[in-house]
Design a protein around this motif. Structure first.
Motif, PDB file in Angstrom:
ATOM      1  N   LYS A  31       0.400  -1.245   0.525  1.00  0.00           N
ATOM      2  CA  LYS A  31       0.159  -0.226   0.117  1.00  0.00           C
ATOM      3  C   LYS A  31       1.157   1.220  -0.168  1.00  0.00           C
ATOM      4  N   GLU A  32       1.820   1.529   0.001  1.00  0.00           N
ATOM      5  CA  GLU A  32       2.751   2.252   0.154  1.00  0.00           C
ATOM      6  C   GLU A  32       3.420   2.734  -0.421  1.00  0.00           C
ATOM      7  N   VAL A  33       3.595   1.694  -1.110  1.00  0.00           N
ATOM      8  CA  VAL A  33       4.549   1.587  -2.894  1.00  0.00           C
ATOM      9  C   VAL A  33       3.353   2.133  -4.148  1.00  0.00           C
ATOM     10  N   ALA A  34       2.291   2.067  -3.785  1.00  0.00           N
ATOM     11  CA  ALA A  34       1.157   2.405  -4.072  1.00  0.00           C
ATOM     12  C   ALA A  34       0.851   4.125  -3.965  1.00  0.00           C
ATOM     13  N   ASP A  35       1.433   4.533  -3.076  1.00  0.00           N
ATOM     14  CA  ASP A  35       0.885   6.572  -2.628  1.00  0.00           C
ATOM     15  C   ASP A  35       2.002   6.511  -2.688  1.00  0.00           C
ATOM     16  N   LEU A  36       3.120   5.620  -2.466  1.00  0.00           N
ATOM     17  CA  LEU A  36       4.264   6.442  -3.405  1.00  0.00           C
ATOM     18  C   LEU A  36       4.230   7.170  -4.747  1.00  0.00           C
ATOM     19  N   LEU A  37       3.908   5.618  -5.328  1.00  0.00           N
ATOM     20  CA  LEU A  37       3.852   6.274  -6.908  1.00  0.00           C
ATOM     21  C   LEU A  37       3.081   7.637  -7.531  1.00  0.00           C
ATOM     22  N   LYS A  38       1.966   7.007  -6.373  1.00  0.00           N
ATOM     23  CA  LYS A  38       0.865   8.121  -7.121  1.00  0.00           C
ATOM     24  C   LYS A  38       1.236   9.688  -6.876  1.00  0.00           C
ATOM     25  N   ASN A  39       1.463   9.910  -5.231  1.00  0.00           N
ATOM     26  CA  ASN A  39       1.758  10.918  -4.420  1.00  0.00           C
ATOM     27  C   ASN A  39       3.021  11.968  -5.370  1.00  0.00           C
ATOM     28  N   ASP A  40       3.850  10.821  -5.888  1.00  0.00           N
ATOM     29  CA  ASP A  40       5.090  11.224  -7.062  1.00  0.00           C
ATOM     30  C   ASP A  40       4.853  11.835  -8.182  1.00  0.00           C
ATOM     31  N   ASN A  41       3.405  11.622  -8.413  1.00  0.00           N
ATOM     32  CA  ASN A  41       3.129  11.662  -9.801  1.00  0.00           C
ATOM     33  C   ASN A  41       4.219  11.076 -10.876  1.00  0.00           C
ATOM     34  N   PHE A  42       4.830   9.825 -10.412  1.00  0.00           N
ATOM     35  CA  PHE A  42       5.521   8.613 -11.273  1.00  0.00           C
ATOM     36  C   PHE A  42       4.775   7.498 -12.014  1.00  0.00           C
ATOM     37  N   PRO A  43       5.832   8.261 -13.604  1.00  0.00           N
ATOM     38  CA  PRO A  43       5.193   7.640 -15.165  1.00  0.00           C
ATOM     39  C   PRO A  43       4.987   5.999 -14.994  1.00  0.00           C
ATOM     40  N   ILE A  44       5.324   5.693 -13.797  1.00  0.00           N
ATOM     41  CA  ILE A  44       4.993   4.295 -13.871  1.00  0.00           C
ATOM     42  C   ILE A  44       3.081   3.896 -13.238  1.00  0.00           C
ATOM     43  N   GLU A  45       2.040   4.153 -13.751  1.00  0.00           N
ATOM     44  CA  GLU A  45       1.307   3.547 -12.340  1.00  0.00           C
ATOM     45  C   GLU A  45       0.077   2.623 -12.713  1.00  0.00           C
ATOM     46  N   PRO A  46       0.182   2.037 -12.168  1.00  0.00           N
ATOM     47  CA  PRO A  46      -0.581   0.580 -12.469  1.00  0.00           C
ATOM     48  C   PRO A  46      -1.768   0.908 -12.235  1.00  0.00           C
ATOM     49  N   SER A  47      -2.583   0.151 -13.630  1.00  0.00           N
ATOM     50  CA  SER A  47      -4.227   0.545 -13.373  1.00  0.00           C
ATOM     51  C   SER A  47      -5.398  -0.516 -12.862  1.00  0.00           C
ATOM     52  N   ASN A  48      -4.211  -1.416 -12.324  1.00  0.00           N
ATOM     53  CA  ASN A  48      -5.394  -2.522 -11.550  1.00  0.00           C
ATOM     54  C   ASN A  48      -4.626  -3.548 -10.589  1.00  0.00           C
ATOM     55  N   GLN A  49      -4.760  -4.772  -9.754  1.00  0.00           N
ATOM     56  CA  GLN A  49      -4.544  -5.000  -8.631  1.00  0.00           C
ATOM     57  C   GLN A  49      -3.617  -6.262  -9.198  1.00  0.00           C
ATOM     58  N   ALA A  50      -3.409  -6.630 -10.668  1.00  0.00           N
ATOM     59  CA  ALA A  50      -2.271  -7.527 -11.245  1.00  0.00           C
ATOM     60  C   ALA A  50      -1.407  -6.882 -11.693  1.00  0.00           C
ATOM     61  N   GLU A  51      -1.433  -5.008 -12.077  1.00  0.00           N
ATOM     62  CA  GLU A  51      -0.424  -4.936 -12.842  1.00  0.00           C
ATOM     63  C   GLU A  51       0.438  -4.374 -11.311  1.00  0.00           C
ATOM     64  N   ALA A  52      -0.443  -3.529 -10.468  1.00  0.00           N
ATOM     65  CA  ALA A  52       0.440  -3.655  -9.384  1.00  0.00           C
ATOM     66  C   ALA A  52       1.279  -4.437  -8.168  1.00  0.00           C
ATOM     67  N   ASP A  53       0.661  -5.351  -8.701  1.00  0.00           N
ATOM     68  CA  ASP A  53       1.065  -6.821  -8.091  1.00  0.00           C
ATOM     69  C   ASP A  53       2.896  -6.843  -8.563  1.00  0.00           C
ATOM     70  N   GLN A  54       2.706  -6.745 -10.043  1.00  0.00           N
ATOM     71  CA  GLN A  54       3.584  -7.280 -10.881  1.00  0.00           C
ATOM     72  C   GLN A  54       4.661  -5.901 -10.710  1.00  0.00           C
ATOM     73  N   PHE A  55       4.222  -4.936 -10.373  1.00  0.00           N
ATOM     74  CA  PHE A  55       5.219  -3.491  -9.980  1.00  0.00           C
ATOM     75  C   PHE A  55       6.140  -3.844  -8.890  1.00  0.00           C
ATOM     76  N   PHE A  56       5.294  -4.563  -7.801  1.00  0.00           N
ATOM     77  CA  PHE A  56       5.642  -3.927  -6.216  1.00  0.00           C
ATOM     78  C   PHE A  56       6.870  -6.136  -6.697  1.00  0.00           C
ATOM     79  N   ASN A  57       5.848  -6.764  -7.449  1.00  0.00           N
ATOM     80  CA  ASN A  57       7.439  -7.647  -7.264  1.00  0.00           C
ATOM     81  C   ASN A  57       8.957  -7.204  -7.917  1.00  0.00           C
TER      82      ASN A  57
END
Ligand SMILES: [Ca+2]
Length: 82
Positions: A31-57
């Motif tokens: 969850k903290e990784v998701a918040d970080l990506l969002k708050n930093d306007n990071f260019p890679i933002e996962p659009s669903n849970q599967a992508e979020a899991d893949q990015f986290f891994n």
């Protein structure tokens, strides 16, 4: 201050800001990784849970379910090779 040290300090500040939200302040949860990506306007933002899991891994190099500053830093440096 050295530009290299300043850069590491900035990276550490971004990490700490999010790592302290829940659980261990020395690691990022999913969850903290998701918040970080969002708050930093990071260019890679996962659009669903599967992508979020893949990015986290990708970030979680040792697969223990949390991201340390070393894992985070390794990932950020790897971005320069893209
Ligand atoms: Ca880890």
């Amino acid at each position: 201050m050295s530009k290299i040290i300043s850069s590491i300090a900035l990276l550490q500040a971004v990490f700490d800001e999010h790592a302290g939200k829940d659980g261990d302040p020395k690691t990022l949860t999913k969850k903290e990784v998701a918040d970080l990506l969002k708050n930093d306007n990071f260019p890679i933002e996962p659009s669903n849970q599967a992508e979020a899991d893949q990015f986290f891994n990708m970030l979680d190099g040792d697969g223990d379910g949390v991201v340390t500053f070393r894992e985070f830093g390794t990932f950020v440096l790897a971005l320069s090779e893209i």
